[in-house]
Design an enzyme around this catalytic site. Structure first.
Site, mmCIF file in Angstrom:
data_model
loop_
_atom_site.group_PDB
_atom_site.id
_atom_site.type_symbol
_atom_site.label_atom_id
_atom_site.label_comp_id
_atom_site.label_asym_id
_atom_site.label_seq_id
_atom_site.Cartn_x
_atom_site.Cartn_y
_atom_site.Cartn_z
ATOM 1 N N ALA A 10 0.826 -1.214 0.000
ATOM 2 C CA ALA A 10 0.000 0.000 0.000
ATOM 3 C C ALA A 10 0.855 1.257 0.000
ATOM 4 C CB ALA A 10 -0.930 -0.001 1.217
ATOM 5 N N ARG A 16 -2.418 7.818 -11.477
ATOM 6 C CA ARG A 16 -3.545 7.899 -12.411
ATOM 7 C C ARG A 16 -4.865 8.259 -11.728
ATOM 8 N NH1 ARG A 16 -3.486 2.331 -15.332
ATOM 9 N NH2 ARG A 16 -5.473 3.133 -16.142
ATOM 10 N N GLN A 73 7.910 1.876 3.649
ATOM 11 C CA GLN A 73 8.731 1.781 2.443
ATOM 12 C C GLN A 73 8.888 3.202 1.900
ATOM 13 O OE1 GLN A 73 6.964 -0.137 -0.943
ATOM 14 N NE2 GLN A 73 8.925 -0.512 -1.976
ATOM 15 N N GLU A 155 6.402 -10.316 -17.754
ATOM 16 C CA GLU A 155 5.620 -9.100 -17.972
ATOM 17 C C GLU A 155 5.322 -8.938 -19.462
ATOM 18 O OE1 GLU A 155 4.339 -7.388 -15.490
ATOM 19 O OE2 GLU A 155 5.336 -8.808 -14.159
ATOM 20 N N TYR A 365 -41.169 19.611 14.480
ATOM 21 C CA TYR A 365 -39.780 19.427 14.920
ATOM 22 C C TYR A 365 -39.789 18.940 16.361
ATOM 23 C CZ TYR A 365 -35.107 20.233 16.645
ATOM 24 O OH TYR A 365 -33.871 20.050 17.213
ATOM 25 N N ASN A 376 -50.279 12.344 20.417
ATOM 26 C CA ASN A 376 -50.476 12.953 19.099
ATOM 27 C C ASN A 376 -49.837 14.339 19.095
ATOM 28 O OD1 ASN A 376 -52.172 12.824 16.388
ATOM 29 N ND2 ASN A 376 -52.333 14.895 17.198
#
Length: 452
Positions: A10, A16, A73, A155, A365, A376
């Site tokens: 990773a 690209r 790395q 390849e 709300y 209600n």
């Protein structure tokens, strides 16, 4: 199966993608690509998982946290170089070492388990995960000898015309025997035009040492990696199809699967029907016999059985059995809605406990409230919960009736069985079984406009 260590490559930039985000942190079905790979490693019972990180590694570590370990790395000198850096973390024994790529989110735990099984049963030093493709353009080819044993990986740019006719390709994912991998890495060099260390070269090194190598072939979709936004969309479409087909196999109906977007962790009960344009995300759980109608979005919710939700948004909340929500309702985080309740059109809830059988049918709300059973709330009721500095609680007890266009100024309590007249502004406790009227008496000034 023996012990298994997974190394996930990773470190690349992903040029690209044309993005400031590391490639492996782009999402597929709502989850980082690399997280899909990590989860598949766990399903394959990997004992230890490492991500080999480089480009913007701090972002990757922040996103994934401490669920895995990391190897840096700092210079990207090829796939072989990445694994060479990780070699100090590998035991010098017969432990299985999976080498995977963080931008191939479709790889499944089943495939990885089968790869490991084939590797162990074949008693190989290396097993390459391969796939047969109708159009292998751009991929390294699997070259075998006359008896079908793996000879090398070549390849495309280095392949002969004969080798280019081979349609079995290298996925870039492998299972190695740890001690033999360490040996081969010690002999790996970068004597090539790019000056890079290629992991594929270890196959020939192992063969030259008389070690056994081979392949295990999977489906083309399984190994599809992402190198561009176009490929990201392609993988997203495949992932959505896989997820939706899983739900259909479990008894869920999709009116149009291609326009329904569901994350991998979602669970849906049988006989639930999901309509077009729905987005169901996170760890949502939906019961049986529900209707999730068009253009509904649900995130991290628990939905009971027989619930009907139409064209609404719900987040981080619970909904009881046989409740109806919508259209155009907005249920924000922290809500617990009871059974047989109704949350109607253009109603917004936030941090509310709403009892069984209660109704808020439209244009209301309800924020920071506790509403009992069989209450209600009329049209235009507002829980006035914010004084400019703090949020306050409104309590409406069982069997209360709140008339239209009522403002409940928190903190305030409406006791059981009370009735509030329409247009009232309530600032004090309403006793049980009382009628509360809190509005100015109407005054008519006849002829006022003629005089004006």
């Amino acid at each position: 199966m023996g012990n298994t260590i997974a190394l996930i490559l990773a470190a690349g930039k992903g040029t690209r993608m044309k993005s400031e985000i590391p490639k492996v942190l782009h999402k597929v079905a709502g989850k980082y690509m690399i997280q899909h790979v990590i989860d598949s490693c766990r399903k394959a019972r990997a004992d230890q998982i490492y991500a080999i990180v480089g480009h913007k590694k701090e972002l990757i570590k922040e996103a994934l946290g401490e669920q895995i370990k990391y190897i840096s790395q700092d210079k990207q000198l090829g796939t072989g170089h990445a694994v060479m850096i990780a070699a100090d973390n590998l035991p010098n024994d017969d432990t299985n070492v999976l080498v995977l790529v963080g931008d191939a989110p479709l790889i499944s735990g089943v495939t990885l388990s089968e790869l490991i099984k084939s590797h162990e049963e074949g008693k190989r030093s290396a097993t390459v995960l391969a796939a047969a493709m109708d159009n292998p353009q751009g991929y390294g080819r699997i070259i075998k000898d006359g008896t079908g044993n793996l000879k090398k990986i070549v390849e495309q740019k280095d392949a002969t015309s004969e080798e280019l006719q081979v349609n079995e390709i290298n996925s870039g994912m492998y299972c190695f025997k740890s001690d033999d991998l360490i040996m081969a890495l010690e002999k790996l060099d970068n004597d090539n035009a790019q000056g890079e260390y290629y992991l594929t070269d270890v196959i020939e090194i192992m063969n030259d040492a008389g070690l056994k190598t081979g392949t295990w072939t999977t489906d083309e979709e399984d190994i599809k990696a992402v190198n561009s936004r176009v490929e990201l969309a392609q993988v997203e479409k495949i992932m959505r199809r896989i997820i939706n087909e899983k739900h259909m196999d479990n008894g869920v109906t999709f009116i149009d699967p291609e326009s329904t977007y569901i994350h991998e962790e979602v669970i849906i009960g049988s006989d639930t029907v999901v309509y077009p344009g729905c987005i169901i995300e996170g760890a949502t759980r939906i019961g049986s016999g529900c209707e999730i109608l068009e253009n509904t979005k649900i995130l991290d919710c628990i939905i009971g059985d027989g619930v009907r939700i139409q064209s609404s948004t719900l987040a981080e909340s619970k909904v009881g059995d046989h409740t109806k929500i919508g259209p155009y309702a907005y249920v924000r985080p922290g809500c617990e809605i009871g059974k047989n309740a109704k949350i109607g059109d253009f109603v917004e809830f936030k941090n509310v406990k709403f009892g069984d059988g209660s109704k808020a049918s439209h244009l209301t709300y309800v924020g920071d409230g506790i509403v009992g059973e069989n209450v209600n709330l009329g049209c235009g009721v507002v829980f006035v919960n914010y004084d400019g500095k703090k949020k306050h609680l409104t309590v409406v007890e069982d069997d209360a009736f709140i008339g239209c266009n009522t403002n409940l100024i928190a903190p305030v309590t409406v006791k059981r069985g009370s009735y509030i007249a329409a247009g009232s502004t309530i600032t004090d406790t309403v006793p049980e079984d009382s009628l509360a009227i809190a509005r100015c008496r109407q005054v008519n000034k006849e002829g006022y406009l003629l005089n004006k």
